[in-house]
Every structure is written in structure tokens, then in C-alpha cells.
Design a protein around this motif. Structure first.
Motif, PDB file in Angstrom:
ATOM      1  N   ALA A 162      -8.999  -8.266  17.385  1.00  7.49           N
ATOM      2  CA  ALA A 162     -10.199  -8.250  16.556  1.00  7.49           C
ATOM      3  C   ALA A 162      -9.895  -7.482  15.278  1.00  7.49           C
ATOM      4  O   ALA A 162      -9.040  -6.598  15.265  1.00  7.49           O
ATOM      5  N   PRO A 163     -10.579  -7.789  14.185  1.00  4.87           N
ATOM      6  CA  PRO A 163     -10.305  -7.091  12.925  1.00  4.87           C
ATOM      7  C   PRO A 163     -10.556  -5.584  13.049  1.00  4.87           C
ATOM      8  O   PRO A 163     -11.432  -5.137  13.796  1.00  4.87           O
ATOM      9  N   ALA A 164      -9.790  -4.820  12.316  1.00  9.54           N
ATOM     10  CA  ALA A 164      -9.995  -3.371  12.283  1.00  9.54           C
ATOM     11  C   ALA A 164     -11.300  -3.051  11.575  1.00  9.54           C
ATOM     12  O   ALA A 164     -11.743  -3.784  10.682  1.00  9.54           O
ATOM     13  N   ALA A 165     -11.926  -1.964  11.985  1.00  5.19           N
ATOM     14  CA  ALA A 165     -13.165  -1.543  11.343  1.00  5.19           C
ATOM     15  C   ALA A 165     -12.870  -0.967   9.961  1.00  5.19           C
ATOM     16  O   ALA A 165     -11.801  -0.408   9.715  1.00  5.19           O
ATOM     17  N   GLY A 166     -13.819  -1.091   9.054  1.00  3.76           N
ATOM     18  CA  GLY A 166     -13.670  -0.502   7.742  1.00  3.76           C
ATOM     19  C   GLY A 166     -13.924   1.000   7.781  1.00  3.76           C
ATOM     20  O   GLY A 166     -14.289   1.570   8.814  1.00  3.76           O
ATOM     21  N   CYS A 167     -13.711   1.669   6.669  1.00  8.05           N
ATOM     22  CA  CYS A 167     -13.949   3.106   6.614  1.00  8.05           C
ATOM     23  C   CYS A 167     -14.700   3.439   5.332  1.00  8.05           C
ATOM     24  O   CYS A 167     -14.563   2.762   4.318  1.00  8.05           O
ATOM     25  N   SER A 168     -15.515   4.479   5.405  1.00  9.34           N
ATOM     26  CA  SER A 168     -16.187   4.976   4.214  1.00  9.34           C
ATOM     27  C   SER A 168     -15.336   6.087   3.615  1.00  9.34           C
ATOM     28  O   SER A 168     -14.601   6.761   4.324  1.00  9.34           O
ATOM     29  N   GLY A 169     -15.409   6.278   2.346  1.00 16.15           N
ATOM     30  CA  GLY A 169     -14.571   7.285   1.723  1.00 16.15           C
ATOM     31  C   GLY A 169     -13.144   6.777   1.592  1.00 16.15           C
ATOM     32  O   GLY A 169     -12.898   5.582   1.441  1.00 16.15           O
ATOM     33  N   VAL A 170     -12.175   7.691   1.680  1.00 17.31           N
ATOM     34  CA  VAL A 170     -10.759   7.345   1.539  1.00 17.31           C
ATOM     35  C   VAL A 170     -10.031   7.691   2.829  1.00 17.31           C
ATOM     36  O   VAL A 170     -10.059   8.842   3.274  1.00 17.31           O
ATOM     37  N   ARG A 171      -9.391   6.703   3.438  1.00 13.49           N
ATOM     38  CA  ARG A 171      -8.639   6.933   4.677  1.00 13.49           C
ATOM     39  C   ARG A 171      -7.324   7.645   4.360  1.00 13.49           C
ATOM     40  O   ARG A 171      -6.601   7.260   3.436  1.00 13.49           O
ATOM     41  N   ASP A 172      -7.009   8.698   5.114  1.00 11.49           N
ATOM     42  CA  ASP A 172      -5.760   9.425   4.931  1.00 11.49           C
ATOM     43  C   ASP A 172      -4.630   8.663   5.618  1.00 11.49           C
ATOM     44  O   ASP A 172      -4.596   8.543   6.837  1.00 11.49           O
ATOM     45  N   GLY A 223     -11.753  -0.727   2.810  1.00 14.70           N
ATOM     46  CA  GLY A 223     -11.988   0.585   2.224  1.00 14.70           C
ATOM     47  C   GLY A 223     -10.763   1.108   1.504  1.00 14.70           C
ATOM     48  O   GLY A 223      -9.693   0.492   1.520  1.00 14.70           O
ATOM     49  N   ALA A 224     -10.907   2.264   0.878  1.00 17.47           N
ATOM     50  CA  ALA A 224      -9.806   2.867   0.125  1.00 17.47           C
ATOM     51  C   ALA A 224      -8.862   3.612   1.065  1.00 17.47           C
ATOM     52  O   ALA A 224      -9.275   4.173   2.075  1.00 17.47           O
ATOM     53  N   VAL A 225      -7.580   3.609   0.707  1.00 15.64           N
ATOM     54  CA  VAL A 225      -6.542   4.226   1.529  1.00 15.64           C
ATOM     55  C   VAL A 225      -5.652   5.079   0.639  1.00 15.64           C
ATOM     56  O   VAL A 225      -5.203   4.631  -0.421  1.00 15.64           O
ATOM     57  N   ARG A 226      -5.404   6.319   1.063  1.00 14.42           N
ATOM     58  CA  ARG A 226      -4.524   7.199   0.308  1.00 14.42           C
ATOM     59  C   ARG A 226      -3.164   7.284   0.990  1.00 14.42           C
ATOM     60  O   ARG A 226      -3.067   7.575   2.187  1.00 14.42           O
ATOM     61  N   GLY A 227      -2.108   7.037   0.229  1.00 14.94           N
ATOM     62  CA  GLY A 227      -0.748   7.145   0.746  1.00 14.94           C
ATOM     63  C   GLY A 227       0.037   8.204   0.003  1.00 14.94           C
ATOM     64  O   GLY A 227      -0.540   9.143  -0.561  1.00 14.94           O
ATOM     65  N   THR A 228       1.347   8.056  -0.002  1.00 15.54           N
ATOM     66  CA  THR A 228       2.222   8.981  -0.721  1.00 15.54           C
ATOM     67  C   THR A 228       3.058   8.182  -1.712  1.00 15.54           C
ATOM     68  O   THR A 228       3.348   6.998  -1.501  1.00 15.54           O
ATOM     69  N   THR A 229       3.441   8.841  -2.800  1.00 11.61           N
ATOM     70  CA  THR A 229       4.253   8.202  -3.827  1.00 11.61           C
ATOM     71  C   THR A 229       5.530   9.001  -4.012  1.00 11.61           C
ATOM     72  O   THR A 229       5.495  10.209  -4.265  1.00 11.61           O
ATOM     73  N   THR A 230       6.664   8.347  -3.827  1.00  5.68           N
ATOM     74  CA  THR A 230       7.968   8.961  -4.049  1.00  5.68           C
ATOM     75  C   THR A 230       8.753   8.055  -4.985  1.00  5.68           C
ATOM     76  O   THR A 230       9.269   7.007  -4.566  1.00  5.68           O
ATOM     77  N   GLY A 231       8.831   8.433  -6.271  1.00  7.59           N
ATOM     78  CA  GLY A 231       9.477   7.568  -7.248  1.00  7.59           C
ATOM     79  C   GLY A 231       8.733   6.247  -7.321  1.00  7.59           C
ATOM     80  O   GLY A 231       7.507   6.203  -7.447  1.00  7.59           O
ATOM     81  N   PRO A 232       9.464   5.140  -7.186  1.00 10.16           N
ATOM     82  CA  PRO A 232       8.807   3.833  -7.267  1.00 10.16           C
ATOM     83  C   PRO A 232       8.203   3.353  -5.943  1.00 10.16           C
ATOM     84  O   PRO A 232       7.628   2.279  -5.885  1.00 10.16           O
ATOM     85  N   VAL A 233       8.348   4.167  -4.877  1.00 11.89           N
ATOM     86  CA  VAL A 233       7.924   3.734  -3.543  1.00 11.89           C
ATOM     87  C   VAL A 233       6.593   4.369  -3.174  1.00 11.89           C
ATOM     88  O   VAL A 233       6.418   5.587  -3.263  1.00 11.89           O
TER      89      VAL A 233
END
Length: 232
Positions: free
Chosen positions: A73-83, A41-51
Motif C-alpha cells: 500500500a502507498p506510504a502515508a504522507g507527512c506534515s512538515g519536513v521529514r528527517d 511531503g517535504a523531505v530533508r536529506g544531506t548534501t555532500t558536494g554534488p551528492v
């Protein structure tokens, strides 16, 4: 006899994960470079300059229930965007501190209390103030970025005037007054204001600041005594 125990915090500089949970990573289609798409699934992170940083992403299913003592065991997927913008409240360093506290100090506290209770009146308490003062010389002893909790020896400024530590807050000073009163009365009478430890139960008292900070606790249950004892 009064015995002390305290929550340990392990001083390990554990950093947040900066990669996604799997090897399949791609930029999100809508162009937001703080979001990546993984096969979970999609994952939202943070952006600081090039990092770009993505925190708290599960890399496997939680090892609970039927998955205890089994291969990952594999992690479960997520719907939407994981924070994934914030650190997990339960950080790895705190988890390791809890394990070391429960497996060693707390288990030995229960065993020692039971042994002493067979021949002498014994009381068990737990210093559990989680926001203890840090060292005043922060340049020499920088404060870690993660909570230290009621680390070993950090109850000392509550009992003595020590310039090596930052000043107590008003709630901490109130706890200090309570602790000094308990200690003084114990030295005079040999009794504490809670139930003595028995061979069946620690009857422990928690000592922390705040309105409900001083109260009885199920020390053996809180620290998973039966589990750790079963490993002997």
C-alpha cells in the motif's frame, strides 16, 4: 548437554536510499537544496558536494496488522519536513539477519532442545553480546559499516585466548570469566546455573556483557518460534 545459538548478522553491503519515495520530486521553495518536495511531503536529506542523500524514506506502508500478506500500500504522507538525514536504526541487513536467525537457527535450537530433554538433562543458552570484538587484521577483514551483533563463532575469544580478534573490553572480559566458570562447572558437575530445558520450554539463558547481561529469556517467544514452526 549445553547447546549454543547466536544472533546472525548478514554481511550485505546495503546502502541507504538516495531517492525520494515517489517519482514526483522538486526542490523546496525556500531554496534549501537539502530539502525536496514530494507528493508525500517535504523531505530533508544531506548534501555532500554534488551528492544529495535521503535516508530511511518509507517506500510503502508498513506491512503490519491488516496489511500483512497483502499487496503493498502507498506510504502515508507527512506534515512538515521529514528527517531523512540518518540511517534507520532497524537496517535492512539487520532485519534479514533476524529473519534467518529466527527461521533457521533459533527454531532448530528449540526443536533440538526438546528432543534432547526427553532423555538427558539439557541446557539452552544464547550468546547475545552485540558489541563483539572484530578481527585484529582489519586490513584483510574490514569491519562492516553496520552492526554485526553476536555473529557465529564470535563467542570464541570469550572462551580462548585468540590473537585473531581484537582484545576484550573490561565488561567483555567479565562476561568471559562468567562463561568460562559456567563451562568449567558444567564439565565437572553436568549442571548449569539455570533451569534445564524441558519439552515445554527452552528455559534459555542470555549471555551478554553489562550489569544485566546474564539473565533468563523467553527464547521461543523472542525468536517467533510459533510463527516459523507453523510454516513447516
Amino acid at each position: 548437554m549445553l547447546k549454543r545459538t547466536a544472533h546472525m548478522a548478514v554481511t550485505l553491503g546495503l546502502t541507504a536510499a538516495t531517492v525520494a519515495a515517489t517519482g514526483t520530486v522538486a526542490a523546496a521553495e525556500h531554496g534549501d537544496n537539502s530539502v525536496v518536495r514530494t507528493d508525500k511531503g517535504a523531505v530533508r536529506g544531506t548534501t555532500t558536494g554534488p551528492v544529495r542523500a535521503f535516508r530511511g524514506i518509507p517506500y510503502a506502508a508498513a506491512p503490519t496488522g491488516d496489511r500483512r500478506w497483502t499487496p503493498p500500500a502507498p506510504a502515508a504522507g507527512c506534515s512538515g519536513v521529514r528527517d531523512a538525514t540518518r540511517r534507520l536504526r532497524r537496517q535492512p541487513g539487520l532485519a534479514l539477519g533476524a529473519v534467518l536467525t529466527d527461521a533457521d537457527q533459533a527454531r532448530r535450537t528449540v526443536d533440538t532442545g526438546r528432543t534432547l530433554a526427553r532423555g538427558v538433562r539439557t541446557y539452552t543458552y544464547e550468546f547475545a553480546d552485540h558489541e563483539t570484538p572484530w578481527y585484529a587484521d582489519a586490513a584483510t577483514y574490514p569491519k562492516p559499516s553496520f552492526p554485526m551483533g553476536a555473529t557465529h563463532t564470535f563467542e570464541l575469544p570469550y572462551l580462548f585466548e585468540l590473537t585473531e580478534f581484537d582484545p576484550l573490553t573490561e565488561p567483555q572480559q567479565a562476561l568471559s570469566d562468567t562463561m568460562i566458570r559456567i563451562w568449567s562447572n558444567f564439565a565437572r558437575t553436568g549442571k548449569a546455573p539455570w533451569k534445564p530445558t524441558t519439552t515445554a520450554s527452552p528455559n534459555a539463558q542470555s549471555l551478554a556483557s553489562g550489569p544485566d547481561g546474564v539473565h533468563p529469556v523467553d527464547f521461543a517467544k523472542d525468536h517467533q518460534y510459533d510463527f516459523w514452526k507453523s510454516l513447516d
